[in-house]
Design a protein around this motif. Sequence first.
Motif, PDB file in Angstrom:
ATOM      1  N   GLY A 177      63.887  96.573  85.811  1.00 41.47           N
ATOM      2  CA  GLY A 177      63.387  96.001  87.050  1.00 41.47           C
ATOM      3  C   GLY A 177      64.427  95.126  87.736  1.00 41.47           C
ATOM      4  N   GLY A 178      64.030  94.575  88.856  1.00 42.79           N
ATOM      5  CA  GLY A 178      64.939  93.735  89.624  1.00 42.79           C
ATOM      6  C   GLY A 178      64.163  92.903  90.622  1.00 42.79           C
ATOM      7  N   THR A 179      64.725  92.764  91.816  1.00 39.96           N
ATOM      8  CA  THR A 179      64.094  91.942  92.834  1.00 39.96           C
ATOM      9  C   THR A 179      64.209  92.628  94.188  1.00 39.96           C
ATOM     10  OG1 THR A 179      63.978  89.691  93.717  1.00 39.96           O
ATOM     11  CG2 THR A 179      66.184  90.615  93.360  1.00 39.96           C
ATOM     12  N   VAL A 180      63.527  92.087  95.165  1.00 37.53           N
ATOM     13  CA  VAL A 180      63.502  92.724  96.484  1.00 37.53           C
ATOM     14  C   VAL A 180      64.882  92.703  97.113  1.00 37.53           C
ATOM     15  CG1 VAL A 180      62.527  92.618  98.807  1.00 37.53           C
ATOM     16  CG2 VAL A 180      61.074  92.149  96.827  1.00 37.53           C
ATOM     17  N   THR A 181      65.505  91.519  97.128  1.00 40.16           N
ATOM     18  CA  THR A 181      66.804  91.376  97.786  1.00 40.16           C
ATOM     19  C   THR A 181      67.720  90.513  96.945  1.00 40.16           C
ATOM     20  OG1 THR A 181      65.740  91.503  99.959  1.00 40.16           O
ATOM     21  CG2 THR A 181      67.997  90.650  99.891  1.00 40.16           C
ATOM     22  N   SER A 182      68.867  91.054  96.576  1.00 36.07           N
ATOM     23  CA  SER A 182      69.904  90.294  95.891  1.00 36.07           C
ATOM     24  C   SER A 182      71.140  91.166  95.762  1.00 36.07           C
ATOM     25  CB  SER A 182      69.462  89.859  94.493  1.00 36.07           C
ATOM     26  OG  SER A 182      70.540  89.235  93.798  1.00 36.07           O
ATOM     27  N   VAL A 183      72.297  90.578  96.063  1.00 35.25           N
ATOM     28  CA  VAL A 183      73.555  91.302  95.865  1.00 35.25           C
ATOM     29  C   VAL A 183      74.314  90.739  94.672  1.00 35.25           C
ATOM     30  CG1 VAL A 183      73.770  92.015  98.270  1.00 35.25           C
ATOM     31  CG2 VAL A 183      74.736  89.816  97.550  1.00 35.25           C
ATOM     32  N   ALA A 201      71.212  93.196  91.518  1.00 33.33           N
ATOM     33  CA  ALA A 201      69.849  93.007  91.012  1.00 33.33           C
ATOM     34  C   ALA A 201      68.780  93.401  92.011  1.00 33.33           C
ATOM     35  CB  ALA A 201      69.645  91.553  90.596  1.00 33.33           C
ATOM     36  N   GLY A 202      69.143  93.559  93.299  1.00 30.13           N
ATOM     37  CA  GLY A 202      68.148  93.812  94.329  1.00 30.13           C
ATOM     38  C   GLY A 202      68.057  95.261  94.765  1.00 30.13           C
ATOM     39  N   TRP A 203      66.906  95.591  95.346  1.00 33.47           N
ATOM     40  CA  TRP A 203      66.724  96.909  95.981  1.00 33.47           C
ATOM     41  C   TRP A 203      67.465  96.941  97.310  1.00 33.47           C
ATOM     42  CZ3 TRP A 203      64.687 101.468  94.421  1.00 33.47           C
ATOM     43  CH2 TRP A 203      64.427 102.434  95.405  1.00 33.47           C
ATOM     44  N   ASN A 204      67.308  95.873  98.082  1.00 34.38           N
ATOM     45  CA  ASN A 204      68.085  95.649  99.299  1.00 34.38           C
ATOM     46  C   ASN A 204      67.798  96.657 100.411  1.00 34.38           C
ATOM     47  OD1 ASN A 204      69.353  93.410  98.080  1.00 34.38           O
ATOM     48  ND2 ASN A 204      70.793  94.771  97.041  1.00 34.38           N
ATOM     49  N   GLY A 205      66.519  96.776 100.707  1.00 34.87           N
ATOM     50  CA  GLY A 205      66.108  97.535 101.879  1.00 34.87           C
ATOM     51  C   GLY A 205      66.594  98.970 101.880  1.00 34.87           C
ATOM     52  N   GLU A 206      67.106  99.404 103.015  1.00 32.36           N
ATOM     53  CA  GLU A 206      67.534 100.787 103.169  1.00 32.36           C
ATOM     54  C   GLU A 206      68.708 101.143 102.265  1.00 32.36           C
ATOM     55  OE1 GLU A 206      68.243 101.779 107.222  1.00 32.36           O
ATOM     56  OE2 GLU A 206      66.169 101.379 107.862  1.00 32.36           O
ATOM     57  N   ASP A 223      69.775 100.192  96.505  1.00 32.37           N
ATOM     58  CA  ASP A 223      70.889 100.166  95.554  1.00 32.37           C
ATOM     59  C   ASP A 223      70.512 100.691  94.171  1.00 32.37           C
ATOM     60  OD1 ASP A 223      73.180  99.122  97.016  1.00 32.37           O
ATOM     61  OD2 ASP A 223      72.009  97.284  97.227  1.00 32.37           O
ATOM     62  N   ALA A 224      69.337 100.343  93.679  1.00 32.43           N
ATOM     63  CA  ALA A 224      68.936 100.818  92.346  1.00 32.43           C
ATOM     64  C   ALA A 224      68.811 102.339  92.320  1.00 32.43           C
ATOM     65  CB  ALA A 224      67.625 100.162  91.930  1.00 32.43           C
ATOM     66  N   PHE A 225      68.266 102.904  93.376  1.00 31.87           N
ATOM     67  CA  PHE A 225      68.153 104.363  93.467  1.00 31.87           C
ATOM     68  C   PHE A 225      69.530 105.018  93.451  1.00 31.87           C
ATOM     69  CE2 PHE A 225      68.089 107.804  96.818  1.00 31.87           C
ATOM     70  CZ  PHE A 225      67.739 108.829  95.943  1.00 31.87           C
ATOM     71  N   GLN A 226      70.463 104.459  94.200  1.00 34.35           N
ATOM     72  CA  GLN A 226      71.819 105.020  94.215  1.00 34.35           C
ATOM     73  C   GLN A 226      72.444 104.962  92.823  1.00 34.35           C
ATOM     74  OE1 GLN A 226      72.761 106.656  96.729  1.00 34.35           O
ATOM     75  NE2 GLN A 226      71.269 105.916  98.224  1.00 34.35           N
ATOM     76  N   GLU A 239      56.513 104.799 100.505  1.00 41.89           N
ATOM     77  CA  GLU A 239      57.543 105.265  99.577  1.00 41.89           C
ATOM     78  C   GLU A 239      57.523 106.799  99.544  1.00 41.89           C
ATOM     79  OE1 GLU A 239      60.646 104.979  96.784  1.00 41.89           O
ATOM     80  OE2 GLU A 239      59.813 103.554  98.234  1.00 41.89           O
ATOM     81  N   PRO A 240      58.689 107.457  99.664  1.00 47.00           N
ATOM     82  CA  PRO A 240      58.728 108.923  99.743  1.00 47.00           C
ATOM     83  C   PRO A 240      58.111 109.600  98.526  1.00 47.00           C
ATOM     84  CG  PRO A 240      60.851 107.978 100.350  1.00 47.00           C
ATOM     85  CD  PRO A 240      60.020 106.853  99.811  1.00 47.00           C
ATOM     86  N   VAL A 241      57.461 110.748  98.787  1.00 43.39           N
ATOM     87  CA  VAL A 241      56.850 111.518  97.710  1.00 43.39           C
ATOM     88  C   VAL A 241      57.172 113.008  97.775  1.00 43.39           C
ATOM     89  CG1 VAL A 241      54.894 109.932  97.398  1.00 43.39           C
ATOM     90  CG2 VAL A 241      54.708 111.821  99.025  1.00 43.39           C
ATOM     91  N   MET A 242      57.593 113.511  98.915  1.00 46.20           N
ATOM     92  CA  MET A 242      57.720 114.951  99.080  1.00 46.20           C
ATOM     93  C   MET A 242      58.709 115.583  98.104  1.00 46.20           C
ATOM     94  SD  MET A 242      55.440 115.615 101.233  1.00 46.20           S
ATOM     95  CE  MET A 242      55.818 117.364 101.393  1.00 46.20           C
ATOM     96  N   HIS A 243      59.723 114.840  97.696  1.00 41.88           N
ATOM     97  CA  HIS A 243      60.722 115.377  96.772  1.00 41.88           C
ATOM     98  C   HIS A 243      60.171 115.589  95.369  1.00 41.88           C
ATOM     99  CE1 HIS A 243      60.623 111.075  96.126  1.00 41.88           C
ATOM    100  NE2 HIS A 243      61.221 111.237  94.965  1.00 41.88           N
ATOM    101  N   LEU A 244      58.962 115.089  95.096  1.00 40.58           N
ATOM    102  CA  LEU A 244      58.379 115.186  93.757  1.00 40.58           C
ATOM    103  C   LEU A 244      57.528 116.444  93.569  1.00 40.58           C
ATOM    104  CD1 LEU A 244      57.320 111.453  93.243  1.00 40.58           C
ATOM    105  CD2 LEU A 244      59.205 112.659  92.103  1.00 40.58           C
ATOM    106  N   GLY A 245      57.444 117.282  94.555  1.00 40.28           N
ATOM    107  CA  GLY A 245      56.659 118.504  94.439  1.00 40.28           C
ATOM    108  C   GLY A 245      57.066 119.319  93.220  1.00 40.28           C
TER     109      GLY A 245
END
Length: 242
Positions: free
Chosen positions: A37-43, A82-87, A90-93, A147-153
């Motif tokens: 896990g992490g936090t909403v915003t943090s670099v 530690a953050g997701w950081n909006g668009e 970062d965690a997804f990348q 949150e996107p879902v279409m890629h999970l088909g």
Amino acid sequence: MTTPDTPDAARPDPRSPALEQLPANGETRGIALFCHGGTVTSVDPPKERALSLVRMRAFQSFVHRSTADRGIATALLRYRVAGWNGEAADAFQDVRWAIAQLREEHGTDVPIVLVGHSMGGRAALRAGGEPSVTAVCALAPWTPPGEPVMHLGGQTVVILHGRGDRWVPARLSAEFAVRARRAKARVARFTIVGGHGMVRRSHRWHAFARDVVLAGTGLEPMPEAIAHALTQPSPEGLAVPL
């Protein structure tokens, strides 16, 4: 060390993601990738003693101890920040980077199961359509509206959420599960007593993740309760008490 692509190549980030890996005993037949896990915003980089890391290390240790003899290798992803950081997401990348690293190291035919908690659950679900990923186990995932879902088909998604979670309300994963099913994902969602920390009945959380890893890699059948929930309509299959 290889780093994920960044939008601004002229400003390379000196921080890098990292994988803490534990090998299978013998041939690697599947991989469990743990996303903390992490936090909403943090670099800032994740702290070494952050509870989010401590929790996922406990999951990795349990799953490795109980599956390494079956051919499961495990990897814990350490994010750049530690953050997701909006668009930036970062965690997804970083999860995408980790999947690519594991495919390069172990080959493209070895199945990968993503296990993520909170922000790591969001990142794992966002990466659920990546090559070699055969299942996602999302633990109290942070899934905000939209949150996107279409890629999970066609993907298998198994969610476990504490009914008393005050940090990430369980209704968020319930709403996500409904939308993911509409996108043709194979979704089962369970609820359990306790909150976001997964401390209460921790063995049930750990065993749940282990079972999804073994089934998602094809080494065991899906546990009966999960297999049944996957076939049940909404809401029956999306709010199963554990």
